[in-house]
Design a protein around this motif. Structure first.
Motif, PDB file in Angstrom:
ATOM      1  N   ILE A   1     -38.530 -44.088 -46.613  1.00 60.91           N
ATOM      2  CA  ILE A   1     -39.507 -45.420 -46.797  1.00 60.91           C
ATOM      3  C   ILE A   1     -40.409 -45.599 -45.576  1.00 60.91           C
ATOM      4  O   ILE A   1     -41.442 -46.034 -45.717  1.00 60.91           O
ATOM      5  N   ARG A   2     -40.089 -45.022 -44.447  1.00 59.16           N
ATOM      6  CA  ARG A   2     -40.819 -45.235 -43.234  1.00 59.16           C
ATOM      7  C   ARG A   2     -42.224 -44.073 -43.425  1.00 59.16           C
ATOM      8  O   ARG A   2     -43.352 -44.284 -43.005  1.00 59.16           O
TER       9      ARG A   2
ATOM     10  N   ARG B   1     -44.161 -46.021 -46.031  1.00 60.77           N
ATOM     11  CA  ARG B   1     -45.142 -47.126 -45.254  1.00 60.77           C
ATOM     12  C   ARG B   1     -45.994 -46.688 -44.254  1.00 60.77           C
ATOM     13  O   ARG B   1     -47.323 -47.095 -44.069  1.00 60.77           O
ATOM     14  N   ALA B   2     -45.676 -45.490 -43.634  1.00 65.57           N
ATOM     15  CA  ALA B   2     -46.742 -45.082 -42.502  1.00 65.57           C
ATOM     16  C   ALA B   2     -47.983 -44.426 -43.144  1.00 65.57           C
ATOM     17  O   ALA B   2     -48.856 -44.648 -42.700  1.00 65.57           O
ATOM     18  N   PHE B   3     -47.792 -44.042 -44.470  1.00 59.99           N
ATOM     19  CA  PHE B   3     -49.007 -43.578 -45.120  1.00 59.99           C
ATOM     20  C   PHE B   3     -49.725 -44.615 -46.010  1.00 59.99           C
ATOM     21  O   PHE B   3     -50.624 -44.211 -46.741  1.00 59.99           O
ATOM     22  N   SER B   4     -48.973 -45.918 -45.846  1.00 63.70           N
ATOM     23  CA  SER B   4     -49.392 -46.840 -46.846  1.00 63.70           C
ATOM     24  C   SER B   4     -49.530 -46.327 -48.395  1.00 63.70           C
ATOM     25  O   SER B   4     -50.358 -46.327 -48.951  1.00 63.70           O
ATOM     26  N   ALA B   5     -48.328 -45.305 -48.675  1.00 64.01           N
ATOM     27  CA  ALA B   5     -48.550 -44.816 -49.850  1.00 64.01           C
ATOM     28  C   ALA B   5     -47.617 -45.641 -51.113  1.00 64.01           C
ATOM     29  O   ALA B   5     -47.422 -44.908 -52.097  1.00 64.01           O
ATOM     30  N   GLU B   6     -47.622 -46.766 -51.058  1.00 60.68           N
ATOM     31  CA  GLU B   6     -47.169 -47.479 -51.992  1.00 60.68           C
ATOM     32  C   GLU B   6     -47.768 -47.266 -53.258  1.00 60.68           C
ATOM     33  O   GLU B   6     -46.995 -47.081 -54.339  1.00 60.68           O
TER      34      GLU B   6
ATOM     35  N   LEU C   1     -39.390 -53.688 -43.424  1.00 58.33           N
ATOM     36  CA  LEU C   1     -38.573 -52.518 -43.249  1.00 58.33           C
ATOM     37  C   LEU C   1     -37.350 -53.119 -42.624  1.00 58.33           C
ATOM     38  O   LEU C   1     -36.280 -52.414 -42.604  1.00 58.33           O
TER      39      LEU C   1
ATOM     40  N   HIS D   1     -48.258 -49.912 -36.202  1.00 59.88           N
ATOM     41  CA  HIS D   1     -48.458 -49.884 -37.617  1.00 59.88           C
ATOM     42  C   HIS D   1     -47.999 -50.996 -38.407  1.00 59.88           C
ATOM     43  O   HIS D   1     -48.025 -50.956 -39.410  1.00 59.88           O
TER      44      HIS D   1
ATOM     45  N   PHE E   1     -44.885 -52.105 -38.555  1.00 60.78           N
ATOM     46  CA  PHE E   1     -43.530 -52.130 -39.420  1.00 60.78           C
ATOM     47  C   PHE E   1     -42.780 -53.061 -39.392  1.00 60.78           C
ATOM     48  O   PHE E   1     -41.963 -53.653 -40.115  1.00 60.78           O
ATOM     49  N   TYR E   2     -42.617 -53.902 -38.219  1.00 61.96           N
ATOM     50  CA  TYR E   2     -42.035 -54.975 -37.919  1.00 61.96           C
ATOM     51  C   TYR E   2     -43.134 -55.919 -37.414  1.00 61.96           C
ATOM     52  O   TYR E   2     -44.177 -55.776 -36.761  1.00 61.96           O
TER      53      TYR E   2
ATOM     54  N   LEU F   1     -52.976 -54.437 -44.834  1.00 65.39           N
ATOM     55  CA  LEU F   1     -51.919 -53.475 -44.506  1.00 65.39           C
ATOM     56  C   LEU F   1     -52.272 -51.991 -45.002  1.00 65.39           C
ATOM     57  O   LEU F   1     -51.980 -51.021 -44.354  1.00 65.39           O
ATOM     58  N   GLN F   2     -53.089 -51.958 -46.015  1.00 64.95           N
ATOM     59  CA  GLN F   2     -53.085 -50.906 -46.878  1.00 64.95           C
ATOM     60  C   GLN F   2     -54.152 -50.016 -45.975  1.00 64.95           C
ATOM     61  O   GLN F   2     -53.907 -48.706 -45.662  1.00 64.95           O
TER      62      GLN F   2
ATOM     63  N   LEU G   1     -54.575 -50.206 -42.740  1.00 66.55           N
ATOM     64  CA  LEU G   1     -53.961 -49.894 -41.649  1.00 66.55           C
ATOM     65  C   LEU G   1     -53.220 -48.447 -41.849  1.00 66.55           C
ATOM     66  O   LEU G   1     -53.231 -47.439 -41.104  1.00 66.55           O
ATOM     67  N   GLY G   2     -52.745 -48.186 -43.104  1.00 65.78           N
ATOM     68  CA  GLY G   2     -51.801 -47.096 -43.442  1.00 65.78           C
ATOM     69  C   GLY G   2     -52.980 -45.838 -43.593  1.00 65.78           C
ATOM     70  O   GLY G   2     -52.745 -44.824 -43.123  1.00 65.78           O
ATOM     71  N   ASN G   3     -54.255 -46.297 -44.066  1.00 65.26           N
ATOM     72  CA  ASN G   3     -55.353 -45.279 -44.187  1.00 65.26           C
ATOM     73  C   ASN G   3     -55.786 -44.800 -42.992  1.00 65.26           C
ATOM     74  O   ASN G   3     -56.274 -43.613 -42.625  1.00 65.26           O
TER      75      ASN G   3
ATOM     76  N   MET H   1     -49.141 -41.059 -38.914  1.00 71.97           N
ATOM     77  CA  MET H   1     -47.877 -40.825 -38.076  1.00 71.97           C
ATOM     78  C   MET H   1     -47.111 -39.514 -38.280  1.00 71.97           C
ATOM     79  O   MET H   1     -47.021 -39.135 -39.303  1.00 71.97           O
TER      80      MET H   1
ATOM     81  N   LEU I   1     -43.517 -38.691 -37.798  1.00 75.15           N
ATOM     82  CA  LEU I   1     -42.344 -39.445 -37.354  1.00 75.15           C
ATOM     83  C   LEU I   1     -41.245 -38.741 -36.494  1.00 75.15           C
ATOM     84  O   LEU I   1     -41.452 -37.354 -36.729  1.00 75.15           O
TER      85      LEU I   1
ATOM     86  N   ALA J   1     -49.798 -35.213 -41.103  1.00 72.57           N
ATOM     87  CA  ALA J   1     -50.165 -36.350 -40.553  1.00 72.57           C
ATOM     88  C   ALA J   1     -51.887 -35.977 -40.122  1.00 72.57           C
ATOM     89  O   ALA J   1     -52.631 -36.840 -40.062  1.00 72.57           O
TER      90      ALA J   1
END
Ligand SMILES: Nc1ncnc2c1ncn2[C@@H]1O[C@H](COP(=O)(O)OP(=O)(O)OP(=O)(O)O)[C@@H](O)[C@H]1O
Ligand SMILES: Nc1ncnc2c1ncn2[C@@H]1O[C@H](COP(=O)(O)OP(=O)(O)OP(=O)(O)O)[C@@H](O)[C@H]1O
Ligand SMILES: [Mg+2]
Ligand SMILES: [Mg+2]
Lengths: 608, 628
Positions: A235-236, A239-244, B141, B418, B420-421, B440-441, B443-445, B449, B451, B521
């Motif tokens: 899930i991280r 979320r990190a890639f906004s890949a939903e 999350l 990012h 997450f929280y 949000l979308q 932001l991810g683009n 990261m 991890l 990444a």
């Protein structure tokens, strides 16, 4: 490294195999013979009562008619009829209650047998999965295994619950009906049973179609589970890639395919259900036609035909149910096939014949020309590796990523068996140990730690759950984790989330170290288990452990040379071969790859 | 196999062991999230299929009518053609023809009702699963951290499957319902008083049901919950099988699992008992109703108030009346079971989404990649701040390094960039805009990261490196793989970039997994890049190569780097030293050296890595610098 995209579903394509699946399930249910017996008896009794009720109602009408006709007549007949009415009323109540009670008993016993078998299967499945070796687990997706554990166990359970008792009942009902009809009027009997061959043929073909459909569907659902499971596990990353959206698309494709299979199933089912009952009605129509002409020609009486049609309508419900049950059978055999495919696997790593619980007292370790190839791989990952560590000594292993360090570590507790060369502990081949005693003696602090959803305490005591509290505290102290835990409001009872999400990387690794120390192993292997721990803390851990494990043989795998400089011997591994070996100083004198690495790591310091 | 049978073991449950926490965690996580009306909610999933359902309903009605008329036709054949002496062959043929017409209608309507209802049912099931899954993509999350995926899985698969049973029987339930309504109307029409009398037991039935429902509900729910615990335990054990075997926990786990499985068995049996108890209840009540009709009807006949024919009809109808009621009762248990599952499904769908795009949220593409933390305070659990009063600013294109001992809050800081929280206090800005105002979308683009825990998906290496990034040429993938030094290895594989990875990339070494997640990444070309110990499991030589490649790659991008090794840290434009969630020091390497503060003291110490410095020395330095 080659991929074995092995799907385990050994598809029982032949009817024969699905027969085997059924006999196996039925055998399991025979363990509950009393439940089976009472369940079937209850079906007969409740059917008896439900057939008796219309009879009683008919009597009631007659009695009322009697009352009416004797309206003018004597009081005694009226009272008689009235009493008769009350009596019928009483019988009605009794048979209704009887019907309800026996239905309850049969439904309950059916469910009970199903639930018990479900429980048994679940336990067998759990046991088997725990024992299957690493190489097996590497080849299958957990999503697939989870689907089998949830959906296929359910499929078998439903089959047992709804089908087994009913099949016995229906067979006897149809048998009785057939017998009665044939003896009453052979010609009409044959006509009225003319639907049977069609139903038999339809039932078989539909069942086969449905079975392969269920197979495909359950496989697809496995893929769906796998996709969802990975999504939730990663899930991280998602979320990190906004890949939903990306993930939803991935899911949707598989979900749509599964839905298509489901729809296909619905149409096969709908066809067979409607065709089967129509076939029955057609024979009924023919009986009506032929029987009606016979009545007219006077060869049979109207009463006989009525009786005959009454017998036939007893069959109506069972015939309908056959249509429904075909699906249960198909699902049962597909699910059974998928589940038994795993229950029948034998772990390829197991206690060898004649292996013993060996108590390791010294803990020397030797590799003699050990080679190893991953299943399905076309070249050796470990090639001719030989080394020896004396009891209580420390061995260091360095090497680039993928050079085989973790693989060597995994050979020692027999997570994998080498293809060549023995591994010896205290000069005994490790295959002479029982797995249990071997794995008690050898402990690997894994590179990717796995935590369980439980309290910190339970995680630390995972390998030694009977340990007293102070042991747990001591181990956390050694692993430099005590200070952190003491700061937590719930201390040792604090929950560690799934896979340890609520811990930082270094905390997870320290917990993993504490967990291994708890097991008091003779040989302990640290597989890069301090990569996320700062070197200061690491040094403290090492010092603590030194006194504790002075008799423990230690292997340290690390990229940080400062972590293993002190080892008695260091192996430099590259592509599965030992390219350099010796003590730190010896290796430096070699002026080889080890020295390069050492200089590289110290450059930072020198340049300031 | 000589392995001892599990059953031969002593079944003693050790004091420090548990298999998947009891349901209380689950209850805590989902508590009070759902309290709506399950049925009402359920109908919202039926609504989109209104168009298919209308013909289905018509088919159900036709089917019900033909099912009733077939025996009636037979009866008429007798009455009109066979019973008397009027042997009318033509009439017989006519009736038989009518019979066949009825059969045809019966066949068509039967097929249609099965297929239409069945398909809609399947669609609804899939829709519900998709709704759950889609929702899980957007819940916070912190919720996901608390929830075991095994238990979610049990909702996504197990509960959906449990609903299936209900939907399969739905077609019968609809038919039964239609039948009941028809019979009630007919009975009342035939004789109002007798009709009412027959229905006298219905209030009693309803009353019993009202008493029964809460018990049934809790029993079925308990059965579902225990089953979900079993699934969760199974899933966790499969996931952690290496740890289980490595620590020889098989026996203990088997016993613990047995406890859970038995608990589930007991709960299921109890639910089943509660379900079947309705059978004798309904049958007894229907017996009473029949008795009433027999006696009262008989007396009516006797008094000449009704004709015998009416009573005969009543007797016939009453039979037909209670059968569907009985069948509905059976369906009702299935329905209650389904309600338990439905409730668990809606619980997931109703988990509030805490992080939503604001209206007019800003797309990040046009913002400059500067990052600013203003007085940020954050913690995962209430009253336990992990990061306290964090302040820093990163200019566009700068690289900053985050250093500090384990657990000091480095990963948490990057997670906040990012979003997450949600933070407790202060604000985080990117390009001068509060991140709460950024879509949000986007932001991810724009923030990619690496991890700390490398996670790969099953699929090919190529798919993993591209992942969700759009419009990526193969050359770019190769460049990224070269930059992290994994290209050569990939080319040695028989299938090269098409090599399939097992789940989590388990057929790669950890270092290789880390490199691929690194490549994933950097292929993204985003303005901000976060590297959380991206090279922790990689040897210094490979790391040096990556460092050199990164110099080019990070040109113009803002980077936050968490690392242990001094070589990585020193190259940064700014170094932030974290300890216990607080920033002790931050500045450029040169300034930090010039200022002769903490960093200077640390660097001049003789340790090959920043983290090599023992804590007591850090303590000493911290004390001395804070004094000045
Ligand atoms: N999801 C979470 N839920 C609750 N607490 C958490 C969570 N993630 C981290 N923590 C806690 O927050 C603190 C900081 O963790 P963080 O992961 O930021 O540390 P870190 O500096 O990255 O450490 P490391 O170098 O070990 O990775 C730790 O005490 C950790 O236990
Ligand atoms: N389960 C597996 N199936 C097939 N190949 C594997 C498997 N696990 C590892 N490999 C391959 O075997 C080789 C050695 O892997 P190993 O994990 O032993 O490396 P390592 O030296 O521990 O590397 P690292 O420093 O990255 O942890 C790698 O090329 C890897 O891709
Ligand atoms: Mg490794
Ligand atoms: Mg971290």
């Amino acid at each position: 490294m080659i991929v074995k995209n092995q799907t385990i579903s050994a598809r029982p394509l032949k009817n024969n195999d699905s027969f085997k699946v059924f006999t196996r399930i039925i055998k399991m249910s025979f363990k509950y013979k009393w439940k089976l017996f009472f369940g079937i008896s209850a079906i007969f009794l409740s059917t008896g009562f439900s057939l008796y009720i219309p009879l009683l109602l008919g009597n009631a009408v007659d009695a009322a008619n009697n009352l009416l006709s004797s309206n003018s007549g004597e009081v005694s007949t009226i009272n008689d009829s009235k009493n008769q009415l009350y009596f019928i009323c009483f019988l009605l109540l009794i048979s209704s209650i009887g019907r309800g009670t026996f239905s309850m008993i049969h439904v309950y016993f059916g469910e009970s047998i199903g639930q018990h078998i479900g429980y048994e299967l679940r336990m067998m499945y759990y046991e088997k999965l725990q024992r299957l070796s690493f190489s097996y687990h590497a080849g299958v997706h957990t999503g697939d295994l989870i689907t089998r554990g949830i959906l296929d166990v359910e499929g078998i359970r439903m089959f047992v619950q709804t089908a087994i008792l009913r099949v016995i009942f229906l067979t006897s009902l149809i048998g009785t009906g057939t017998f009665l009809m044939i003896t009453t009027n052979p010609v009409l009997g044959v006509i009225s049973l003319s639907f049977v061959p069609f139903v038999a043929w339809k039932a078989t073909t539909a069942r086969l179609k449905l079975r392969s459909n269920w197979y495909a569907l359950q496989d697809k659902l496995s893929v769906l589970t796998k996709t969802m499971d990975e999504n939730l596990g990663g899930i991280r990353v998602v979320r990190a890639f906004s890949a939903e959206e990306f993930e939803m698309k991935k899911y949707q494709v598989i979900s749509d395919e599964a839905l298509k299979l489901s729809n296909e199933q619905v149409s096969i089912r709908s066809q067979s259900i409607s065709q089967i009952s129509t076939a029955f009605f057609i024979s009924m129509g023919i009986v009506l036609l032929v029987g009606g002409r016979q009545v007219m020609s006077g060869s049979i009486t109207p009463g006989e035909l009525t009786q005959f049609l009454a017998f036939m309508s007893i069959l109506l419900d069972p015939v309908r149910q056959i249509g429904l049950m075909i699906n249960g059978f198909a699902r049962g055999s597909a699910s059974g096939g998928r589940l038994f495919a795993i229950l029948d696997l034998e772990p390829n790593i197991h206690d060898e014949d004649g292996s013993k619980d060996v108590k390791v007292n010294k803990g020397s370790l030797e590799f003699r020309n050990v080679s190893f190839t991953y299943e399905g791989d076309n070249h050796e990952t470990i090639h001719n590796v030989s080394f020896k560590i004396n009891p209580g000594e420390t061995l260091g292993i360095v090497g680039p990523p993928g050079s085989g360090k973790s693989t060597i570590a995994h050979l020692i507790p027999r997570f994998y068996d080498p293809s060549g060369g023995p591994i010896l502990i205290d000069d005994i081949d490790i295959r002479n140990f029982t797995l249990e005693s071997l794995r008690h003696a050898v402990c690997v602090v894994e590179q990717d730690t796995f935590m369980f959803t439980a309290s910190i305490e339970h995680n630390i005591a995972y390998g030694n759950p009977w340990a007293p509290d102070d042991r747990v505290e001591k181990s956390t102290h050694h692993a430099q984790l005590a200070e952190y835990i003491e700061r937590l409001p719930e201390k040792y009872k604090t929950l560690v989330g799934e896979r340890g999400v609520s811990l930082s990387g270094g905390q997870r690794q320290r917990l993993s170290i504490a967990r291994s120390v708890m097991m008091d192993p003779n040989i302990i292997i640290f597989d890069d288990s301090t990569a996320a721990i700062d070197a200061g803390t690491e040094r403290k851990i090492r010092e603590e452990l030194k006194s504790l494990t002075s008799k423990t043989t230690t292997i340290i795998i690390s990229h940080r040379l400062s972590s293993l400089m002190h080892a008695n011997k260091i192996l430099f591994l590259n592509r599965g071969r030992i390219v350099e070996s010796g003590s730190h100083n010896e290796l430096l004198e070699l002026k080889g790859q080890y020295q390069d690495l050492y200089n590289l790591q110290n450059k930072a310091r020198g340049k300031i | 196999m000589s392995m001892k049978k599990f059953s031969e073991r002593s079944h003693e449950i050790p004091p420090k062991a548990s298999v998947v926490l009891a349901s209380n965690l689950e209850e805590e996580v989902f508590s009070e999230k759902f309290n709506g009306d399950v049925i009402k909610r359920f109908f919202s999933y039926v609504k989109p299929y209104k168009r298919q359902l209308i013909p289905a309903l018509i088919a159900v009605i036709i089917f019900t009518i033909t099912s009733i008329s077939i025996p009636l036709i037979i009866k008429n054949v007798f009455d009109s053609t066979l019973s008397g002496d009027n042997n009318n062959t033509n009439l017989l043929y006519l009736f038989v023809a009518g019979f066949f017409v009825a059969i045809i209608f019966n066949f068509i309507s039967n097929y249609l009702q099965e297929i239409l209802v069945g398909r809609v049912a399947e669609h609804i099931l899939f829709d519900m699963r998709t709704a759950m899954y889609e929702h899980l993509q957007s819940v916070s999350l912190s919720f996901m951290d608390k929830t075991e995926s095994g238990k979610l899985m049990s909702r996504l698969q197990g509960d959906v499957a449990a609903l299936q049973e209900f939907l399969h029987t739905a077609v019968f339930a609809i038919g039964d319902f239609v039948l009941i309504v028809g019979i009630i109307i007919t009975m009342l029409w035939l004789d109002f008083r007798l009709g009412l009398l027959t229905m006298v037991v219905i209030p009693a039935l309803l009353l019993i049901r009202i008493i029964w429902i809460p018990f049934a509900r809790s029993a079925f729910l308990k059965a579902r919950i225990t089953s979900s615990i079993v699934s969760g335990a199974l899933a966790e054990n499969i996931n952690g099988v290496r740890a289980v075997q490595g620590m020889t926990r098989e026996y203990v786990n088997y016993d613990l699992f047995d406890l859970r499985a038995k608990e589930n068995l007991r709960a299921a049996l109890k639910a089943s008992r509660i379900g079947v108890i309705m059978l004798p209840t309904v049958d007894s009540l229907s017996g009473i109703a029949r008795g009433i009709v027999v006696i009262v009807g008989g007396i009516f006949v006797l008094n000449g108030e009704i004709e015998t024919g009416v009573m005969v009809a009543f007797v016939l109808f009453i039979q037909r009346f209670f059968d569907p009621i009985r069948a509905l009762t059976m369906h009702y248990s299935v329905l209650q079971r389904a309600m338990a599952s439905g409730e668990r499904i809606f619980e997931v769908i109703d988990v509030p989404v805490e992080m939503k795009d604001k209206e007019n949220s800003i797309i990040m593409d046009d913002l400059d990649p500067s990052i600013e933390f203003n007085n940020v305070t954050f913690g995962y659990l209430p009253n336990q701040p992990i990061l306290k009063n964090i302040n820093f600013k990163i200019k566009p294109g700068e690289t900053i390094a985050l250093v500090g001992p384990t657990g000091s809050g480095k990963t948490s800081t990057t997670a906040l960039v990012h979003r997450f929280y949600e933070i407790w206090e202060g604000e985080i800005k990117i390009g001068g805009v509060n991140i709460k105002d950024i879509k949000l979308q986007s932001l991810g683009n724009n923030v990619s990261m690496v991890l700390q825990e490398p996670f790969l998906f099953s699929g090919s290496i190529l798919e993993n490196i591209i992942y969700s990034t759009k419009n990526i040429s193969f050359q770019k993938v190769v460049d990224a793989a070269k930059a992290v030094g994994v290209h050569d290895y990939i080319m040695e594989l028989p299938d090269k970039y098409d090599t399939q990875l097992e789940q989590r990339g388990e057929n790669l070494s950890i270092g290789q997994r880390q490199l691929i997640s690194f490549a994933r990444a950097i292929v993204r070309d985003s303005k901000i890049i976060i590297l959380d110990e991206a090279t922790a499991n990689i040897d210094s030589y490979t790391e040096m190569q990556i460092q050199n490649a990164l110099k080019v790659l990070l040109e113009g991008r803002t980077a936050m780097v968490i690392a242990h090794r001094l070589a990585t840290i020193r190259g940064a434009d700014k170094i932030i030293v974290l300890q216990n969630g607080e920033i002790i020091e931050q500045d450029t390497h040169e300034n930090l050296i010039k200022n002769k503060g903490l960093y200077y003291s640390l660097s001049s110490l003789n340790y090959s890595s920043f983290d090599d410095i023992p804590n007591h020395i850090i303590q000493k330095i911290t004390n001395s610098t804070s004094g000045t």
